[in-house]
Design a protein around this motif. Sequence first.
Motif, PDB file in Angstrom:
ATOM      1  N   ASN A 143       0.832  -1.212   0.000  1.00  0.00           N
ATOM      2  CA  ASN A 143       0.000   0.000   0.000  1.00  0.00           C
ATOM      3  C   ASN A 143       0.865   1.259   0.000  1.00  0.00           C
ATOM      4  OD1 ASN A 143      -2.416  -1.410  -0.025  1.00  0.00           O
ATOM      5  ND2 ASN A 143      -2.588  -1.429   2.208  1.00  0.00           N
ATOM      6  N   TYR A 144       1.904   1.270   0.814  1.00  0.00           N
ATOM      7  CA  TYR A 144       2.793   2.431   0.856  1.00  0.00           C
ATOM      8  C   TYR A 144       3.567   2.585  -0.448  1.00  0.00           C
ATOM      9  CZ  TYR A 144       1.862   3.713   5.664  1.00  0.00           C
ATOM     10  OH  TYR A 144       1.255   4.158   6.817  1.00  0.00           O
TER      11      TYR A 144
ATOM     12  N   ASP B  38       1.145   4.153  -2.918  1.00  0.00           N
ATOM     13  CA  ASP B  38       0.974   5.585  -2.638  1.00  0.00           C
ATOM     14  C   ASP B  38       2.202   6.389  -3.054  1.00  0.00           C
ATOM     15  OD1 ASP B  38      -1.500   4.958  -1.597  1.00  0.00           O
ATOM     16  OD2 ASP B  38      -0.887   5.165   0.505  1.00  0.00           O
TER      17      ASP B  38
ATOM     18  N   GLU C 111       2.352   6.781  -6.852  1.00  0.00           N
ATOM     19  CA  GLU C 111       1.395   7.796  -7.291  1.00  0.00           C
ATOM     20  C   GLU C 111       1.899   9.207  -6.999  1.00  0.00           C
ATOM     21  OE1 GLU C 111      -2.402   6.912  -5.534  1.00  0.00           O
ATOM     22  OE2 GLU C 111      -2.589   5.027  -6.625  1.00  0.00           O
TER      23      GLU C 111
END
Length: 100
Positions: free
Chosen positions: A82-83, A86, A89
């Motif tokens: 998930n990190y 992120d 992005e």
Amino acid sequence: MSILLDEASAYERGMDDDLTFQTVRELAGTAYMAGRTAPPTAVEIEAVARKLLWWDMAPAWEDVMPSEDCFWTLAEPEMRANYLRDAREMLEIARKAVSE
């Protein structure tokens, strides 16, 4: 800085040795623009992901602050993913802003 030096060395190995000052300036400008607009590397993405995780986890610690490596190592693979997403992005948004 090792990423920068590695990429610069690879770039330099592909160049002629007979470069004038003007040619070097032009190449430096071209290389700079290429680097600013290139997709983020895996190393850059992981560095940002580690820092984001550290910022999220740091407020919970008062006396002894664990390192980014500690938090990253202890994080579950799904949390790391998930990190990483992120961070990718965020870096892509920053690169897009530079090229517009």
